[in-house]
Design a protein around this motif. Sequence first.
Motif, PDB file in Angstrom:
ATOM      1  N   LEU A  39       0.988  -1.311   0.043  1.00  0.00           N
ATOM      2  CA  LEU A  39      -0.015   0.057   0.082  1.00  0.00           C
ATOM      3  C   LEU A  39       0.685   1.326   0.094  1.00  0.00           C
ATOM      4  O   LEU A  39       0.575   2.144  -0.668  1.00  0.00           O
ATOM      5  CB  LEU A  39      -0.943  -0.212   1.347  1.00  0.00           C
ATOM      6  CG  LEU A  39      -2.035   0.867   1.277  1.00  0.00           C
ATOM      7  CD1 LEU A  39      -2.999   0.799  -0.006  1.00  0.00           C
ATOM      8  CD2 LEU A  39      -3.149   0.682   2.527  1.00  0.00           C
ATOM      9  N   ALA A  40       2.077   1.196   0.703  1.00  0.00           N
ATOM     10  CA  ALA A  40       2.974   2.229   0.791  1.00  0.00           C
ATOM     11  C   ALA A  40       3.441   2.394  -0.540  1.00  0.00           C
ATOM     12  O   ALA A  40       3.563   3.648  -1.054  1.00  0.00           O
ATOM     13  CB  ALA A  40       3.972   2.135   1.630  1.00  0.00           C
ATOM     14  N   GLY A  41       3.782   1.301  -1.288  1.00  0.00           N
ATOM     15  CA  GLY A  41       4.369   1.643  -2.739  1.00  0.00           C
ATOM     16  C   GLY A  41       3.447   2.206  -3.698  1.00  0.00           C
ATOM     17  O   GLY A  41       3.548   3.345  -4.457  1.00  0.00           O
ATOM     18  N   VAL A  42       2.155   2.015  -3.839  1.00  0.00           N
ATOM     19  CA  VAL A  42       1.138   2.369  -4.585  1.00  0.00           C
ATOM     20  C   VAL A  42       0.721   3.721  -4.200  1.00  0.00           C
ATOM     21  O   VAL A  42       0.677   4.757  -5.104  1.00  0.00           O
ATOM     22  CB  VAL A  42      -0.132   1.685  -4.789  1.00  0.00           C
ATOM     23  CG1 VAL A  42      -0.949   1.526  -3.469  1.00  0.00           C
ATOM     24  CG2 VAL A  42      -0.947   2.098  -6.039  1.00  0.00           C
ATOM     25  N   ALA A  43       0.754   4.353  -3.015  1.00  0.00           N
ATOM     26  CA  ALA A  43       0.418   5.616  -2.604  1.00  0.00           C
ATOM     27  C   ALA A  43       1.611   6.552  -2.861  1.00  0.00           C
ATOM     28  O   ALA A  43       1.408   7.577  -3.296  1.00  0.00           O
ATOM     29  CB  ALA A  43       0.392   5.516  -0.945  1.00  0.00           C
ATOM     30  N   ALA A  44       2.902   6.026  -2.917  1.00  0.00           N
ATOM     31  CA  ALA A  44       4.275   6.684  -3.415  1.00  0.00           C
ATOM     32  C   ALA A  44       4.058   7.117  -4.780  1.00  0.00           C
ATOM     33  O   ALA A  44       4.223   8.322  -5.348  1.00  0.00           O
ATOM     34  CB  ALA A  44       5.490   5.908  -2.869  1.00  0.00           C
ATOM     35  N   GLU A  45       3.628   6.116  -5.795  1.00  0.00           N
ATOM     36  CA  GLU A  45       3.259   6.286  -7.056  1.00  0.00           C
ATOM     37  C   GLU A  45       2.222   7.241  -7.351  1.00  0.00           C
ATOM     38  O   GLU A  45       2.393   8.047  -8.336  1.00  0.00           O
ATOM     39  CB  GLU A  45       2.863   4.775  -7.628  1.00  0.00           C
ATOM     40  CG  GLU A  45       3.931   3.816  -7.810  1.00  0.00           C
ATOM     41  CD  GLU A  45       3.401   2.477  -8.462  1.00  0.00           C
ATOM     42  OE1 GLU A  45       2.981   2.847  -9.765  1.00  0.00           O
ATOM     43  OE2 GLU A  45       3.424   1.405  -8.026  1.00  0.00           O
ATOM     44  N   CYS A  46       1.114   7.286  -6.508  1.00  0.00           N
ATOM     45  CA  CYS A  46       0.180   8.202  -6.894  1.00  0.00           C
ATOM     46  C   CYS A  46       0.527   9.589  -6.329  1.00  0.00           C
ATOM     47  O   CYS A  46       0.173  10.540  -7.013  1.00  0.00           O
ATOM     48  CB  CYS A  46      -1.194   7.838  -5.967  1.00  0.00           C
ATOM     49  SG  CYS A  46      -1.953   6.138  -6.342  1.00  0.00           S
TER      50      CYS A  46
END
Length: 304
Positions: A39-46
């Motif tokens: 979740l932290a990874g996709v949040a960083a992408e967003c």
Amino acid sequence: MTRTVVITGATSGIGRASALAFAARGERLVLAARSAEELAGVAAECRAAGAATLAVPTDVTGSAGVEALADAAVREFGRIDVWVHTAAVMVYGRFEEIPERVFDQVIRTDLLGAAGVARVALRRFRDAGAGTLVLVGSLLGHISAPYMSAYVASKWGLHGLVRALQQEGRDVPGVAVCLVSPGSVDTPVYQRAANHLGSSGRPPPPVTDPDRVAAAVLDCADRPRREVSVGRFTGLLRFGFTVLPGVYDALVGPLMRRLGLTGQPVAPHDGVVFAPDPAGTGVRGGWGHGVAGLLRAARDRGPE
């Protein structure tokens, strides 16, 4: 106006594709899934795409977690305008050979989890007098296929639930409930599925790119519709299932074994039904698309 969009199931497949598509528009995002790491990874992408983003690890099978997610969204951004629910798990196996605990957990996640999200979202939307709930169903909410009984039961239940919610919500014109029903989609859900069949599964071709489904999700958020189907042959399959049930049932088993299973032996396992696998997330699963995928699947499976 910039909207606040909650996405449950945001780390993989259609949920992740939808998160990135909303982020590209600069919407404010509240992303939820079981794996805090991914979740932290996709949040960083967003955030890199320019979207204000809050990540809230959440298991949708618990009502308290879904309520806490909604509370976090309102604390951070003041309101919820759109809620997109994509979280789902899957198991392959003959019905009587699937362990009861696995079957029940798929129903708990895919149907009762969706119901829990809808309950929380619609209460808040009704209080506000506005909001759009987009639930991602499946073609398997209209037809059935062997060896996927728990998933089929969940998606049929979800389709019925959505129709009931749409009927009950007619007194609040500002609140919309939408269903997006794709056919086979190139996501990791097939690799991550539990398996008690002995042969690993794959999406029967032709396979749709998850970005196409995400585009349908965004379109429903912009212009709510009762239901949107995505994918080739979905109308034909629904017609055959309804109008020619005997023919459909005679063909679906051989076609599923040839095109929906890889033929590769696999030991019984529970996949991600009970716990997430951060290594198995992503937008795509690497399956072939369109007619080329159909031909490749038939070639790889070999003769019956």
